[in-house]
Design a protein around this motif. Structure first.
Motif, PDB file in Angstrom:
ATOM      1  N   SER A 222       0.882  -1.223   0.110  1.00 28.86           N
ATOM      2  CA  SER A 222      -0.108  -0.003   0.078  1.00 28.86           C
ATOM      3  C   SER A 222       0.895   1.349   0.018  1.00 28.86           C
ATOM      4  O   SER A 222       0.312   2.521  -0.197  1.00 28.86           O
ATOM      5  N   VAL A 223       2.176   1.055   0.117  1.00 30.47           N
ATOM      6  CA  VAL A 223       2.750   2.477   0.272  1.00 30.47           C
ATOM      7  C   VAL A 223       3.091   2.933  -1.109  1.00 30.47           C
ATOM      8  O   VAL A 223       3.288   4.178  -1.368  1.00 30.47           O
ATOM      9  N   PHE A 224       2.677   2.102  -2.194  1.00 30.07           N
ATOM     10  CA  PHE A 224       2.686   2.789  -3.533  1.00 30.07           C
ATOM     11  C   PHE A 224       1.563   3.806  -3.752  1.00 30.07           C
ATOM     12  O   PHE A 224       1.386   4.363  -4.620  1.00 30.07           O
TER      13      PHE A 224
ATOM     14  N   GLY B  16       2.062   9.264  -2.831  1.00 33.96           N
ATOM     15  CA  GLY B  16       2.696   9.768  -4.094  1.00 33.96           C
ATOM     16  C   GLY B  16       4.555  10.149  -3.590  1.00 33.96           C
ATOM     17  O   GLY B  16       5.282   9.992  -4.521  1.00 33.96           O
ATOM     18  N   GLY B  17       4.576  10.453  -2.531  1.00 33.45           N
ATOM     19  CA  GLY B  17       5.881  10.821  -1.918  1.00 33.45           C
ATOM     20  C   GLY B  17       6.876   9.521  -2.250  1.00 33.45           C
ATOM     21  O   GLY B  17       8.076   9.564  -2.653  1.00 33.45           O
ATOM     22  N   PHE B  18       6.314   8.320  -1.887  1.00 28.00           N
ATOM     23  CA  PHE B  18       7.165   7.054  -1.855  1.00 28.00           C
ATOM     24  C   PHE B  18       7.519   6.638  -3.277  1.00 28.00           C
ATOM     25  O   PHE B  18       8.579   6.348  -3.603  1.00 28.00           O
ATOM     26  N   VAL B  19       6.655   7.007  -4.217  1.00 24.03           N
ATOM     27  CA  VAL B  19       6.743   6.671  -5.509  1.00 24.03           C
ATOM     28  C   VAL B  19       7.841   7.709  -6.008  1.00 24.03           C
ATOM     29  O   VAL B  19       8.706   7.078  -7.065  1.00 24.03           O
TER      30      VAL B  19
ATOM     31  N   ILE C 232       9.146  10.354   4.719  1.00 22.28           N
ATOM     32  CA  ILE C 232       8.179  10.397   3.649  1.00 22.28           C
ATOM     33  C   ILE C 232       7.059   9.280   4.269  1.00 22.28           C
ATOM     34  O   ILE C 232       5.936   9.689   4.019  1.00 22.28           O
ATOM     35  N   VAL C 233       7.511   8.187   4.431  1.00 24.83           N
ATOM     36  CA  VAL C 233       6.350   7.144   4.633  1.00 24.83           C
ATOM     37  C   VAL C 233       5.893   6.813   6.277  1.00 24.83           C
ATOM     38  O   VAL C 233       4.889   6.203   6.298  1.00 24.83           O
ATOM     39  N   GLY C 234       6.664   7.348   7.069  1.00 26.47           N
ATOM     40  CA  GLY C 234       6.505   7.066   8.611  1.00 26.47           C
ATOM     41  C   GLY C 234       7.159   5.908   9.198  1.00 26.47           C
ATOM     42  O   GLY C 234       7.504   5.081   8.022  1.00 26.47           O
TER      43      GLY C 234
ATOM     44  N   ASN D  58       9.203  16.462  -4.594  1.00 26.03           N
ATOM     45  CA  ASN D  58       8.696  17.003  -3.207  1.00 26.03           C
ATOM     46  C   ASN D  58       8.357  18.266  -2.964  1.00 26.03           C
ATOM     47  O   ASN D  58       7.359  18.405  -2.411  1.00 26.03           O
ATOM     48  N   PHE D  59       8.566  19.253  -3.874  1.00 29.83           N
ATOM     49  CA  PHE D  59       8.061  20.634  -4.036  1.00 29.83           C
ATOM     50  C   PHE D  59       6.636  20.620  -4.284  1.00 29.83           C
ATOM     51  O   PHE D  59       5.724  21.345  -3.927  1.00 29.83           O
TER      52      PHE D  59
END
Length: 473
Positions: free
Chosen positions: A225-227, A230-233, A350-352, A410-411
């Motif tokens: 589910s991390v996918f 958006g930050g992880f991708v 990013i993901v925690g 990221n921005f």
């Protein structure tokens, strides 16, 4: 750098933060050194292998690529082995595999056989040592864990400083076959390090809950589910592009110096310089990233580190003498240490923490594919052009591109994300907290009566500190 896998350790065991933990830390230091320095240090044998088998640079570069790909891509397999058999047995077997691969490689008669032995078997053995060593380090240290992880990570540049000139000496005295045989014997020390990983004794109460806890961690390990984040991708894409060129300069810088006409020992000393600078760059960058103003912006610091690394590659492509290569190795060591110190800190931001174990495994798998392509493709380019300049330029462009992908992504994406809980558990906790804040006076009165009655019924327990896995520090 290193994979974070499921921790099947007993719950309720307080980390000693010392004692035998220092022996565990010493073992992790050695394992980390072998795991990350070995694929780079083995490059000093490439010239001899080219003359022995009549092959090109791209063919020899596959050895380092396979080693790194096995180290990065076997995370799930290592997790299953640790959960099934425990850390110490897995590390003992891994040490035997790592040594056996290099010993068998010393008798090989083709480059393909070296791929299977020094690449696959040794790489698998190092992977089976590295990830369990991280698990044991985390079990033995809690309050001092940042210090322990920093000291353990320093094993990579320290061993790079030692193994590169040692490999050159072994090649000069005994040839590449004798060098492989001696290095295989040295890798047996991984078994000694595995023997140091003494498991912590669990309390009786924790044994009953150990199995359900393991199942819960296994589910997280396969959490895709991390996918959806958006930050992880964006991070995974940037990291995959980065490793296409990140490991290319350390693999080819020694051969670069040899082609310029410098002695083998002098050429191998370049990796020692790089590793020495890396030793100090990692802890210093970690301290900078922990500053109050910098930590919320560590993604941009990581992007700067990658741009710095890519720019260093571009400048290194213009080196025409040994002095230029020394300057390149100094600045590459600084930027490489910054990247190594920041990459997993950024991923956790990013993901925690809840999804970090799953995210890191998936990122390493993606990076393994890129690592398998990077150095061999650079070797193909070198065979076609005969100039190292183009190899370093392509590596610099790839690393710089990854920095732009991460910074711009990221921005425009990560920065605009709302501060929402990463997991359903966190959301439930916040909802419960909101309910408690909205309690009526009657509810508060009932709660106070219940507490008073509890204290009257059990006065002997009043004042005692009851520790449990959830509350003990």
């Amino acid at each position: 750098m290193g994979a974070v896998v499921a921790d099947d350790g007993p719950s309720g065991v307080k980390a000693p933060d010392g004692g035998w933990g220092w022996a565990v830390l010493f073992g992790c230091f050695i394992i980390t050194g072998f795991s990350y320095a070995f694929p780079k240090a083995v490059s000093v044998f490439f010239k001899e292998l080219i003359r022995e088998f009549g092959i090109g640079y791209s063919d020899t570069a596959w050895i380092s690529s396979i080693l790194l790909a096995m180290l990065y891509g076997t995370g799930p397999l290592c997790s299953v082995c640790v959960n099934r058999f425990g850390c110490r047995p897995v590390m003992l077997v891994g040490g035997l595999f790592a040594s056996m691969g290099m010993v068998i490689a010393s008798f090989c008669t083709s480059i393909v056989q070296i791929y299977l032995t020094a690449g696959v078997i040794t790489g698998l053995g190092l992977a089976l040592n590295f990830q369990p060593s991280l698990i044991m380090l985390n079990r033995y240290f809690d309050k001092r864990r940042p210090l322990a992880n920093g000291l353990s990570a320093a094993g990579s540049p320290v061993f790079l400083c030692a193994l590169s000139p040692l490999g050159q000496i072994l090649q000069h005295e005994y040839g590449w076959r004798g060098g492989f045989l001696i290095l295989g014997g040295m890798l047996l020390n991984c078994c000694v390090c595995g023997a140091l990983m003494r498991p912590l004794e669990p309390p009786k109460k924790a044994e009953a809950t150990k199995e359900p806890a393991e199942k819960k961690v296994k589910k997280k390990l396969l959490d895709f589910s991390v996918f959806k984040d958006g930050g992880f991708v964006i991070y995974a894409l940037a990291a995959s592009i980065m490793v296409l060129g990140l490991f290319v300069p350390p693999v080819f810088v020694v051969s670069y110096a040899k082609d310029l006409g410098y002695q083998d020992t002098k050429a191998a000393f370049l990796l020692t310089i790089l590793g020495f600078i890396d030793i100090f760059a990692r802890p210093i960058c970690g301290m900078v990233a922990g500053l109050k103003w910098v930590r919320p912006r560590c993604v941009y610091l990581f992007s700067f580190a990658m741009i710095f690394n890519g720019f260093t590659d571009l400048m290194g492509s213009m080196s025409v003498d040994y002095g230029g290569l020394v300057v390149f190795c100094i600045f590459f060591g600084i930027s490489y240490g910054m990247v190594g110190a920041l990459q997993f800190e950024v991923l956790m931001a990013i993901v925690g923490t809840q999804k970090f174990s799953s995210a890191i495994g998936l990122v390493l798998l993606a990076e393994a594919m890129a690592v398998l392509i990077g150095p061999p493709s650079a070797g193909k380019l070198l065979d076609a052009t005969g100039r190292y300049m183009f190899v370093f330029i392509i590596a610099g462009i790839e690393v710089t591109t990854s920095a732009l992908v991460l910074a711009l992504g990221n921005f425009f994406c990560i920065k605009k994300k709302s501060e929402e809980p990463h997991t359903k558990e966190e959301a439930a906790e916040r909802e419960e907290l909101n309910k408690s804040e909205n309690k009526t006076p009657e509810d508060v009165k009932v709660d106070s009566i219940e507490v008073e009655q509890f204290l009257k019924d059990e006065p002997e327990k009043n004042g005692e500190v009851v520790t449990n896995p959830e509350t003990c520090v």
